[in-house]
Design a protein around this motif. Sequence first.
Motif, mmCIF file in Angstrom:
data_model
loop_
_atom_site.group_PDB
_atom_site.id
_atom_site.type_symbol
_atom_site.label_atom_id
_atom_site.label_comp_id
_atom_site.label_asym_id
_atom_site.label_seq_id
_atom_site.Cartn_x
_atom_site.Cartn_y
_atom_site.Cartn_z
ATOM 1 N N THR A 186 -14.136 3.905 3.168
ATOM 2 C CA THR A 186 -13.682 5.002 2.194
ATOM 3 C C THR A 186 -12.555 4.569 1.590
ATOM 4 O O THR A 186 -12.674 3.641 0.554
ATOM 5 C CB THR A 186 -12.998 6.257 2.922
ATOM 6 O OG1 THR A 186 -12.284 6.117 3.817
ATOM 7 C CG2 THR A 186 -14.632 6.970 3.833
ATOM 8 N N SER A 187 -11.084 4.939 1.622
ATOM 9 C CA SER A 187 -10.144 4.802 0.537
ATOM 10 C C SER A 187 -9.644 3.613 0.761
ATOM 11 O O SER A 187 -8.919 2.793 -0.029
ATOM 12 C CB SER A 187 -9.250 5.774 0.379
ATOM 13 O OG SER A 187 -8.610 5.890 1.582
ATOM 14 N N GLU A 188 -9.646 2.834 2.065
ATOM 15 C CA GLU A 188 -9.166 1.476 2.341
ATOM 16 C C GLU A 188 -10.193 0.371 2.102
ATOM 17 O O GLU A 188 -11.433 0.462 1.964
ATOM 18 C CB GLU A 188 -8.675 1.494 3.728
ATOM 19 C CG GLU A 188 -7.604 2.401 4.090
ATOM 20 C CD GLU A 188 -6.383 2.359 3.337
ATOM 21 O OE1 GLU A 188 -5.969 1.541 3.082
ATOM 22 O OE2 GLU A 188 -5.874 3.333 3.066
ATOM 23 N N ARG A 192 0.704 -1.345 -0.011
ATOM 24 C CA ARG A 192 0.008 -0.009 -0.086
ATOM 25 C C ARG A 192 0.920 1.158 0.006
ATOM 26 O O ARG A 192 0.446 2.309 -0.664
ATOM 27 C CB ARG A 192 -0.971 0.175 1.308
ATOM 28 C CG ARG A 192 -2.094 0.849 0.947
ATOM 29 C CD ARG A 192 -2.935 0.544 -0.039
ATOM 30 N NE ARG A 192 -4.352 1.087 0.193
ATOM 31 C CZ ARG A 192 -5.193 1.468 -0.785
ATOM 32 N NH1 ARG A 192 -4.802 1.094 -1.894
ATOM 33 N NH2 ARG A 192 -6.522 1.820 -0.266
ATOM 34 N N PRO A 212 -3.486 5.445 -2.017
ATOM 35 C CA PRO A 212 -4.578 6.042 -2.552
ATOM 36 C C PRO A 212 -4.344 7.736 -2.417
ATOM 37 O O PRO A 212 -3.753 8.058 -1.573
ATOM 38 C CB PRO A 212 -5.584 5.639 -2.296
ATOM 39 C CG PRO A 212 -5.351 5.055 -0.926
ATOM 40 C CD PRO A 212 -4.082 4.793 -0.883
ATOM 41 N N ARG A 213 -4.841 8.572 -3.494
ATOM 42 C CA ARG A 213 -4.502 9.972 -3.370
ATOM 43 C C ARG A 213 -5.324 10.659 -2.037
ATOM 44 O O ARG A 213 -4.795 11.530 -1.299
ATOM 45 C CB ARG A 213 -5.373 10.719 -4.647
ATOM 46 C CG ARG A 213 -4.792 11.655 -5.285
ATOM 47 C CD ARG A 213 -5.394 11.910 -6.268
ATOM 48 N NE ARG A 213 -5.151 11.438 -7.637
ATOM 49 C CZ ARG A 213 -3.985 11.530 -8.278
ATOM 50 N NH1 ARG A 213 -3.212 12.661 -8.089
ATOM 51 N NH2 ARG A 213 -3.738 10.781 -9.272
ATOM 52 N N ASP A 214 -6.422 10.088 -1.573
ATOM 53 C CA ASP A 214 -6.829 10.570 -0.219
ATOM 54 C C ASP A 214 -6.734 9.776 0.812
ATOM 55 O O ASP A 214 -7.231 9.642 2.015
ATOM 56 C CB ASP A 214 -8.616 10.630 -0.455
ATOM 57 C CG ASP A 214 -8.860 9.088 -0.791
ATOM 58 O OD1 ASP A 214 -8.185 8.322 -1.331
ATOM 59 O OD2 ASP A 214 -10.281 9.066 -0.826
ATOM 60 N N ALA A 215 -5.388 9.029 0.905
ATOM 61 C CA ALA A 215 -4.967 8.349 2.117
ATOM 62 C C ALA A 215 -4.819 9.265 3.315
ATOM 63 O O ALA A 215 -4.493 10.296 3.151
ATOM 64 C CB ALA A 215 -3.859 7.363 1.672
#
Length: 402
Positions: free
Chosen positions: A123-125, A18, A23-26
């Motif tokens: 969300t992003s995960e 990871r 991700p962009r919003d991590a």
Amino acid sequence: MKPDLDSFTSSILYAYLRSLRPPRDAFTPLYIPLLNVPEADIQLRPEFIKLFHHANISASHLITLDDLPPPSRLEDQLPPANTQWILVDHNSLQGSLGSIYSSRVHGVIDHHVEEHAVPEDTTSEPRVLENSGSCSSLVVRTFQSTWDAVSSSSLSSGAAHAQSSDSVADDSVVAQGWDAQVAKLALGSILEDTSNLTSESKTMSVDREMVRYLEAKIQASAKDARIWNRDKFYKEITRAKKDIEELPLDGILRKDYKQWTENETKLGMSTVVKPLDFIAKKAATERPDADKGEAFSAAIQNFVSDRDLSIYAIMSTSKTAEGQFQRQLFLQATAAAIAAADRFTQNAGAELGLEDLTVEGIADEKTAAQKAGKKLYQRVWQQKAIERSRKQVAPMIREAMK
Ligand SMILES: [Mn+2]
């Protein structure tokens, strides 16, 4: 649930794969693998050390509970709002971490029964809860495309580099070497959890697919491909599990340890799958300056005083040179507990078939009275009643302490 090899590799794989492409919003671009055990527990599992070695990870690199602030100061020093947690190989955050951070869990990859403790929207995960032999298979599958993208980009930059320069610093080989290390980390758990894909009940198609995928990563590394042998690798990891020879003595005594309190005094008991002379020799190697008997006594004394034990026993199981199963028993009592130790010997000696045993490096001090000047009383026996295990022996000692 006690963290096992799969828990560790799932966490490391998640964090590594990871962090390569967050991700962009991590919440943060760096994912930290936290192993949910004290650092000392890693040493107790030789199979971890063996597998980590394949991935060029040493136990001291790993982040464990010992790296967190103590439980009483966790909330102050690591405020929940500054954290985000992702669970792998379990899906409900328990213990003191759970009581502080469970509302901060935003992501899960697990193969256990869902406990509905992780929010539906992570969300992003990822939120992956699915049956599989090994959680590591699910982690690898989840980040397969990231991994492939990163591998191929380092491959092409490596190739470009090679063309533009005479001194070929071959990045692609380096990248492939890393890929093979990461692949072995995952394979160690998947093969362990599925008995090398032979367990019909445990092996799922995702495990088979990921083993194929990971072996291809190893095949892509010229260096690793030459020597790769899955069966051999699997055997090496499982064999390490039974191998305690490399552990420090303290680890050997802690590996299978139980403790009871009787009459406000403590009994501690270690079960060790080696004969007592192995333990005596181990003590001597760790204290080359001391003479043999002293090395063992000192090691035991440390163990006993760390735990404030009145009586301490080591139950040893092993095979004789002729392949016969055997049991040996070591018993030590502080001055205050000598009467209890004597009671145990008298009450249980016949039933357990205790016969005096001489072990080089371990003093057998038969009569406490003669050793009145010394605070310790210790005995060593061959236990002829080999069918009597800790289940019987511990209650007998406890009875004598009442
Ligand atoms: Mn697992």
